[in-house]
Enzyme design. Structure first.
Site, PDB file in Angstrom:
ATOM      1  N   ARG A  36      -3.097  12.641  -3.109  1.00 21.60           N
ATOM      2  CA  ARG A  36      -3.668  11.466  -2.450  1.00 21.60           C
ATOM      3  C   ARG A  36      -4.608  12.082  -1.577  1.00 21.60           C
ATOM      4  NH1 ARG A  36      -0.753   7.070   1.103  1.00 21.60           N
ATOM      5  NH2 ARG A  36      -0.308   6.186  -0.934  1.00 21.60           N
ATOM      6  N   HIS A  61      -5.461   2.886  -6.616  1.00 21.40           N
ATOM      7  CA  HIS A  61      -4.065   3.020  -6.301  1.00 21.40           C
ATOM      8  C   HIS A  61      -3.276   2.703  -7.421  1.00 21.40           C
ATOM      9  CE1 HIS A  61      -0.893   4.085  -4.263  1.00 21.40           C
ATOM     10  NE2 HIS A  61      -0.575   3.101  -3.258  1.00 21.40           N
ATOM     11  N   GLN A  84       0.792   2.308  -7.345  1.00 20.62           N
ATOM     12  CA  GLN A  84       1.138   0.958  -6.910  1.00 20.62           C
ATOM     13  C   GLN A  84       1.331  -0.188  -7.925  1.00 20.62           C
ATOM     14  OE1 GLN A  84       2.302   0.793  -3.498  1.00 20.62           O
ATOM     15  NE2 GLN A  84       2.990  -1.282  -4.427  1.00 20.62           N
ATOM     16  N   ASP A  99      -4.061  -7.401   0.906  1.00 22.28           N
ATOM     17  CA  ASP A  99      -3.739  -5.771   1.541  1.00 22.28           C
ATOM     18  C   ASP A  99      -4.410  -5.692   2.972  1.00 22.28           C
ATOM     19  OD1 ASP A  99      -3.192  -2.845   1.507  1.00 22.28           O
ATOM     20  OD2 ASP A  99      -5.082  -2.323   0.351  1.00 22.28           O
ATOM     21  N   CYS A 147       1.254  -4.138  -0.975  1.00 25.45           N
ATOM     22  CA  CYS A 147       1.832  -2.892  -1.242  1.00 25.45           C
ATOM     23  C   CYS A 147       2.287  -2.106  -0.067  1.00 25.45           C
ATOM     24  CB  CYS A 147       0.410  -2.026  -1.730  1.00 25.45           C
ATOM     25  SG  CYS A 147      -0.871  -1.702  -0.490  1.00 25.45           S
ATOM     26  N   ARG A 171       8.339   1.424  -6.489  1.00 26.63           N
ATOM     27  CA  ARG A 171       7.680   2.788  -6.737  1.00 26.63           C
ATOM     28  C   ARG A 171       8.604   3.871  -6.984  1.00 26.63           C
ATOM     29  NH1 ARG A 171       3.130   3.021  -3.353  1.00 26.63           N
ATOM     30  NH2 ARG A 171       2.805   5.066  -4.689  1.00 26.63           N
TER      31      ARG A 171
END
Ligand code: CP
Ligand code: NVA
Length: 300
Positions: free
Chosen positions: A104, A131, A134, A219, A259, A287
């Site tokens: 990340r 991402h 996700q 988001d 998310c 996840r």
């Protein structure tokens, strides 16, 4: 065969992605039945985090433990990565010890470069651009609640950021139509949009974008690294909050996803994220299952 990486959803084809999602559903059932399944005994995942994380860290670490392996958390603060050891060298060294590496970070180029020098699979755990992990969980969540997403319409309201870009790739790979509602200055990357052709349409009015959508998602307005822009963004995103009124314009059965982490009263109202159409807790749990499916695919 050369090593497979997962830096974006385009690294796998449609068939592979759909079977990854189906397998995630199975792995969830295995877990819920309390069956022990340890396909990654003695395997070690390295996890490099240059940004904060709750879900990504805990889901990958739990996945490795439940699969019979281990995960090592690597912070740039305590490794030579944070003291300027170059990515090429770090990738060569880490990939001679680890079985897979999740990263990340900020610049997407970094994970790209790392993967070029890695002997083992590299997984993108979020960059400024994408991402993808996700989206595996999001697709699993849709499938569990509504069946196949192919041919459906998804509406993304908000910033044209890493999540938005991964939704664009998901629209291509999982074959749904994506309506994006963003303020003009916050539209997603034009090349990423262009590559998706007819699958993606850009709107500036969320009310138009949401019409007929089978899923509505959003988001944060200021992503990690953009904290100093928070108040400007709050002003610029006025009118882009997902409210109950907006949800009413979508399909009557529309799901709401996010998310997480979420900011109630900014990008989404509390009565939406905590309301009956929201599946955000299933989405967060998935996840774990979706990444187990990914790890099994890449490592066995
Ligand atoms: N959604 C997500 O990636 O959450 P974290 O930042 O907590 O990992
Ligand atoms: N766009 C957000 C996603 C967090 C999971 C960020 O990059 O901070």
């Amino acid at each position: 065969m050369s090593v497979r990486h997962f830096l974006t959803l385009l690294d796998l084809d449609t068939k592979e992605l759909n079977s990854l999602v189906s397998r995630a559903v199975e792995l969830k059932a295995i877990q819920q039945r309390g069956e022990i399944y340890t396909p990654l005994k003695n395997k070690v995942l390295g996890m490099v985090f240059e940004k904060s994380s709750t879900r990504t860290r805990v889901s990958f670490e739990t996945a490795m433990i439940q699969f019979g392996g281990q995960a090592i958390f690597l912070s740039p603060r305590d490794t030579q990565l944070g003291r300027g050891e170059i990515i090429e060298d770090s990738a060569r060294v880490l990939s001679r010890m680890l079985d897979a590496i999740m990263i990340r970070t900020y610049e997407h180029d970094k994970v790209q470069l790392f993967s070029e020098y890695s002997r083992v699979p590299v997984i993108n755990g979020l960059t400024d651009l994408y991402h993808p992990c996700q989206l595996l969980a999001d697709m699993q969540t849709f499938v569990e609640h509504r069946g196949s997403i192919a041919g459906k319409t998804v509406c993304y309201v908000g910033d044209g950021n890493n999540m938005c870009h991964s939704f664009i790739n998901a629209a291509r790979q999982f074959e749904f139509k994506l309506h994006i509602a963003a303020p003009p200055a916050y539209e997603p990357d034009a090349d990423i949009v262009a590559a998706a052709g007819e699958r993606v349409a850009i709107f500036h009015d969320p009310r138009e974008a949401v019409e007929g959508a089978h899923m509505v998602t959003t988001d944060v307005w200021a992503s990690m690294g953009q904290e100093s822009e928070q108040s400007k963004r709050e002003a610029d995103f006025t009118g882009f909050r997902v409210t109950r009124k907006l949800m009413k314009l979508a399909d009557a059965d529309a799901l709401f996803m996010h998310c997480l982490p979420a900011h109630r009263g900014e990008e989404v109202d509390a009565d939406v994220i905590d309301g009956p159409q929201s599946v955000v807790w299933d989405e967060a749990e998935n996840r774990l299952h979706a990444q187990k499916s990914l790890l099994e695919f890449l490592l066995t």
